[in-house]
Write a protein that holds these residues in place. Structure first.
Motif, PDB file in Angstrom:
ATOM      1  N   UNK A 258      83.397  46.160  -2.374  1.00 25.64           N
ATOM      2  CA  UNK A 258      84.572  46.759  -3.017  1.00 25.64           C
ATOM      3  C   UNK A 258      85.748  45.792  -3.127  1.00 25.64           C
ATOM      4  N   UNK A 259      85.602  44.604  -2.605  1.00 31.14           N
ATOM      5  CA  UNK A 259      86.691  43.628  -2.623  1.00 31.14           C
ATOM      6  C   UNK A 259      87.012  43.163  -4.040  1.00 31.14           C
ATOM      7  N   UNK A 260      88.296  42.885  -4.338  1.00 35.27           N
ATOM      8  CA  UNK A 260      88.651  42.265  -5.620  1.00 35.27           C
ATOM      9  C   UNK A 260      87.896  40.957  -5.865  1.00 35.27           C
ATOM     10  N   UNK A 261      87.430  40.313  -4.784  1.00 32.40           N
ATOM     11  CA  UNK A 261      86.675  39.063  -4.926  1.00 32.40           C
ATOM     12  C   UNK A 261      85.411  39.260  -5.757  1.00 32.40           C
ATOM     13  N   UNK A 262      84.813  40.453  -5.694  1.00 29.53           N
ATOM     14  CA  UNK A 262      83.622  40.727  -6.500  1.00 29.53           C
ATOM     15  C   UNK A 262      83.949  40.586  -7.989  1.00 29.53           C
ATOM     16  N   UNK A 263      85.108  41.113  -8.388  1.00 33.10           N
ATOM     17  CA  UNK A 263      85.543  40.997  -9.778  1.00 33.10           C
ATOM     18  C   UNK A 263      85.923  39.587 -10.164  1.00 33.10           C
ATOM     19  N   UNK A 264      86.592  38.891  -9.242  1.00 29.60           N
ATOM     20  CA  UNK A 264      87.011  37.510  -9.526  1.00 29.60           C
ATOM     21  C   UNK A 264      85.805  36.598  -9.703  1.00 29.60           C
TER      22      UNK A 264
ATOM     23  N   UNK B 193     102.614  37.467  -1.429  1.00 28.06           N
ATOM     24  CA  UNK B 193     102.415  37.096  -2.827  1.00 28.06           C
ATOM     25  C   UNK B 193     100.954  37.239  -3.287  1.00 28.06           C
ATOM     26  N   UNK B 194     100.214  38.122  -2.626  1.00 33.35           N
ATOM     27  CA  UNK B 194      98.857  38.490  -3.047  1.00 33.35           C
ATOM     28  C   UNK B 194      98.710  39.990  -2.815  1.00 33.35           C
ATOM     29  N   UNK B 195      97.758  40.591  -3.512  1.00 35.25           N
ATOM     30  CA  UNK B 195      97.497  42.016  -3.293  1.00 35.25           C
ATOM     31  C   UNK B 195      96.691  42.204  -2.016  1.00 35.25           C
ATOM     32  N   UNK B 196      96.933  43.313  -1.346  1.00 36.21           N
ATOM     33  CA  UNK B 196      96.145  43.655  -0.157  1.00 36.21           C
ATOM     34  C   UNK B 196      94.700  43.896  -0.572  1.00 36.21           C
ATOM     35  N   UNK B 197      93.758  43.343   0.191  1.00 40.63           N
ATOM     36  CA  UNK B 197      92.334  43.520  -0.081  1.00 40.63           C
ATOM     37  C   UNK B 197      91.812  44.698   0.753  1.00 40.63           C
ATOM     38  N   UNK B 198      90.527  44.679   1.051  1.00 40.30           N
ATOM     39  CA  UNK B 198      89.852  45.848   1.617  1.00 40.30           C
ATOM     40  C   UNK B 198      90.473  46.398   2.901  1.00 40.30           C
ATOM     41  N   UNK B 199      90.728  45.530   3.898  1.00 41.90           N
ATOM     42  CA  UNK B 199      91.066  46.064   5.217  1.00 41.90           C
ATOM     43  C   UNK B 199      92.422  45.650   5.777  1.00 41.90           C
ATOM     44  N   UNK B 200      93.278  45.075   4.948  1.00 42.74           N
ATOM     45  CA  UNK B 200      94.616  44.701   5.432  1.00 42.74           C
ATOM     46  C   UNK B 200      95.330  45.907   6.036  1.00 42.74           C
ATOM     47  N   UNK B 201      95.249  47.060   5.351  1.00 41.85           N
ATOM     48  CA  UNK B 201      95.956  48.257   5.821  1.00 41.85           C
ATOM     49  C   UNK B 201      95.373  48.769   7.139  1.00 41.85           C
ATOM     50  N   UNK B 202      94.056  48.670   7.303  1.00 42.46           N
ATOM     51  CA  UNK B 202      93.412  49.130   8.546  1.00 42.46           C
ATOM     52  C   UNK B 202      93.841  48.263   9.732  1.00 42.46           C
ATOM     53  N   UNK B 203      93.879  46.946   9.529  1.00 38.06           N
ATOM     54  CA  UNK B 203      94.325  46.026  10.586  1.00 38.06           C
ATOM     55  C   UNK B 203      95.795  46.274  10.915  1.00 38.06           C
ATOM     56  N   UNK B 204      96.596  46.432   9.886  1.00 31.35           N
ATOM     57  CA  UNK B 204      98.021  46.724  10.068  1.00 31.35           C
ATOM     58  C   UNK B 204      98.201  48.015  10.883  1.00 31.35           C
ATOM     59  N   UNK B 205      97.488  49.055  10.477  1.00 29.50           N
ATOM     60  CA  UNK B 205      97.602  50.352  11.159  1.00 29.50           C
ATOM     61  C   UNK B 205      97.281  50.249  12.646  1.00 29.50           C
ATOM     62  N   UNK B 206      96.166  49.576  12.955  1.00 31.08           N
ATOM     63  CA  UNK B 206      95.744  49.518  14.354  1.00 31.08           C
ATOM     64  C   UNK B 206      96.722  48.730  15.216  1.00 31.08           C
ATOM     65  N   UNK B 207      97.281  47.641  14.685  1.00 28.36           N
ATOM     66  CA  UNK B 207      98.278  46.878  15.458  1.00 28.36           C
ATOM     67  C   UNK B 207      99.519  47.750  15.707  1.00 28.36           C
TER      68      UNK B 207
END
Length: 380
Positions: free
Chosen positions: A260-266, A303-317
């Motif tokens: 599901x990562x934007x990298x798949x599209x890139x 200066x980049x869009x959040x990818x798959x799990x940035x929000x999950x890591x942020x939440x847990x910290x």
């Protein structure tokens, strides 16, 4: 000369006073190291960097809050290490972080690293919060180990249900990359697909380093699947999608969270549009209450869009920081006890953990690709 000589004691006193003030400041401050273990080099570096940035953003916000524990202001510091998604390297990273006195580690990203490294962290008394989705990650019996997203059995089975109920396919092929993650995900998909009455017309294997899938896709094409499920990562899913188009392989390409990562599209370009469907742990950020605000501040900061799990890591910290405050301690056992008894509403999900460290309610979202970007279809 008298003036200069007379100034020496004065300068000495000023220096002494400055040292005393600095000493008092450090005495009133407690450094808490937050480790990060993930792929910062190699094909999955985009994911490792995204995860690291999620941790960094949370650390910066916690430091701005000036949380006090035991009368001291906590100063969080990031210690990030490149585990390359490699088991041997990941174990070395784990030992290094433990030896450096790091008591909180975010990661590993790859299940194949999380499974062997978890023993090192447990022996060192370090709390681990991972996105490793293989069910075995939380089956080692280690305390203070948390899976902060849905597991493979939730993600893989969700994709199988979606294939049967929404895409209405009846025949599927399965390919996996033989990693702990890819193999585990494919097994869970296959298990649920059979329950849903789907026929598995073929199974093929590759590696997480491969880029040419012509042979296995040609074999698969002869069996006329209506969809192919791939257990593996974006750097393989993208060329696989391109080659499916080139070889006119029928059906959709299905995958798990890493696809599901934007990298798949890139990496895959227009080939992925309306061809790739994937399931990812977490709810639709755009529709989550604080999702758009998180995405905006992440983009502004990095200066980049959040990818798959940035929000999950942020939440847990952030959850860990809040739990330190409630426990009035930075001891992982006391903070862990707080995590187990508390529910935390984050950006990507609401976090509460069972006795094995799995999320009690882990939302899963299905995506496809439009204009080479992942677009959320529905959350379950």
């Amino acid at each position: 000369m008298k003036t200069k000589v007379g100034m020496v004691p004065f300068i000495g006193l000023v220096g002494l006073a400055a040292l005393t003030i600095a000493g008092q400041a450090s005495a009133q401050e407690q450094v808490v190291k937050i480790g990060h273990s993930g792929p910062l080099s190699g094909p999955n570096a985009f994911a490792g960097k995204d995860n690291e940035n999620g941790v960094r953003l949370a650390i910066e916000e916690l430091n701005a809050k000036k949380i006090t524990v035991g009368g001291k202001t906590l100063k969080f510091e990031l210690v990030s290490e490149d585990d390359q998604c490699d088991a041997k390297t990941g174990v070395s990273v784990a030992q290094k972080l433990v030896d450096d006195g790091v008591k909180y580690v975010m990661g590993p990203y790859c299940s194949g690293v999380a499974i062997p490294a978890s023993r090192i962290y447990a022996d060192g008394g370090t709390m681990v919060s991972t996105v490793g989705t293989n069910p075995k990650v939380t089956q080692g019996g280690y305390k203070n180990l948390y899976r902060i997203i849905a597991s493979d059995n939730q993600i893989g089975s969700s994709m199988a249900v979606y294939a049967a109920k929404v895409l209405k396919v009846t025949k599927v092929g399965v390919i996996d990359d033989r990693t702990a993650f890819g193999q585990g995900l494919a097994e869970e998909f296959t298990k649920e697909a059979k329950k849903q009455g789907l026929t598995i017309v073929g199974q093929e294997f590759t590696t997480d380093k491969a880029v040419d899938f012509t042979a296995i896709l040609t074999n698969m094409k002869a069996k006329a699947p209506e969809a192919i499920f791939f257990g593996g990562y974006a750097p393989q899913a993208a060329p696989m999608a391109r080659q499916m188009k080139q070889l006119a392989v029928p059906g959709k390409l299905l995958g798990g969270d890493t696809v599901c990562s934007p990298a798949t599209g890139k990496l895959g370009g227009d080939a992925v549009n309306d061809l790739v469907f994937c399931a990812q742990g977490g709810s639709i950020l755009e529709k989550a209450q604080s999702g758009p605000a998180f995405k905006a501040k992440f983009k502004k900061r990095f200066n980049v869009d959040a990818d798959a799990y940035a929000a999950s890591y942020y939440d847990q910290v952030m959850f860990i920081g809040e739990s330190m405050q409630k426990a009035n301690s930075v001891d992982p056992d006391k903070v862990g006890a707080e995590l187990y008894k508390t529910t935390y509403k984050g950006v990507a999900a609401t976090y509460s953990y069972d006795d094995k460290g799995n999320m009690k309610q882990a939302p899963v979202t299905v995506f496809t690709f439009k204009n080479t970007a992942p677009v959320a279809l529905a959350s379950y």
